[in-house]
Scaffold this motif. Sequence first.
Motif: not given
Length: 402
Positions: A29, A77, A79
């Motif tokens: 993260s 977000k 990833y």
Amino acid sequence: MRALFVLAVSISLAWGALISGTILDKNTSKPIANAIIISQGKEYRSDCNGSFKVPSSSIIGVRAVGYDRKFYKSGGKMYLNPFNPKALYMSSFGATSGKLMGNAKNLIKTTEINALVIDMKMDRGQIAFKTSNPIANKIGAQDVILFKDIKKFVADLHKEKIYVIARIVTFKDTPLITAYPHWGVRKSDGSLFKDKEGLYWIDPSRKESWNYMISIAEETAKAGFDEVQFDYVRFPDAKGVRFSVENTQAERVKAISGFLEAARTRLTPYNVFISADIFGYVSWHNADIEIGQRVDALSPYVDYLSPMLYPSGFNAGIPGHPDPVKANYEIVKQSLDKALEKSQTSPLAYRPWLQAFRDYAFDRRIYGAKEIREQIAASEAFGSCGWILWNPRNVYSSDGLK
């Protein structure tokens, strides 16, 4: 007042047309700096916090060196998974052979191998899949079509979680030069140059020839390949040759870097990784060794540089190691170190080619578990983004593989 209102609306609309997000490492993260964001066919970069703000688009492409690539429909977000391709080279014939491809897939299931480099534009100019390019059909580059449905082929490999790289042989192309001889490399007497295999070469300084190679690469990107790899992206290593520009280092480097810049621009909308193969000795020289390849000049236009670090190819050895087949680790590690000094990028911007074939230049040794593992260990100690094993016969075993 009306003018102020119109200005306010314009600013509001402009900001409303933007999308923002943060690119994060899926495992930790943590933010990924300098990640690539593709929106409306253009390339942007994340800041040191992994953040970005780009024009809004229905699909946002995201990728980063040392990670996979993803596509998102909204911001927020995003990833990416850390990923280092550990690949086998497969010719078009090998990739369509049940026996050879079956063996490669078995190694993918049972070892650390997770990727394949597959010829799409072959060494002799043939294009292995059905292309819509009119020149390819005109010059006979479609005489052998091995992949009947290239999109399905790639999709099936993706179902098996295999990272797929399209190899594009660039400036070596006999069919094209036979049809368009004015694009060819010439000898000092004005006749067309042929290499030791009797093959013609494209003069890389002929910009009008670039569209042909780039359009083939573009089709592989559309077909879903994760990466496009340009091989033979250089001038021929031969004496007494002539080009459309003066045969100087400045002109040669300008042509090769210019081609890669043009290719990157065309391939940008597809969010595909781009790589280029370079000679092993390029790492050791500040000059272009007369082929137009210099790591500092090429690295800005590719995601990965892939130096060919086969010990058998280091005919003069390296300092302190005159017999390269007895110094597999040193050849790979020190060559990568030298390249990094010149490019000033990251170890992850490199993915070397390693030798998985019998030595032909020194003591004829078989490259088995020990020799292969020594090369892999050197690549991993350097910190490269994976590696590629080369065997021209596409015959591989688990020797040296975890």
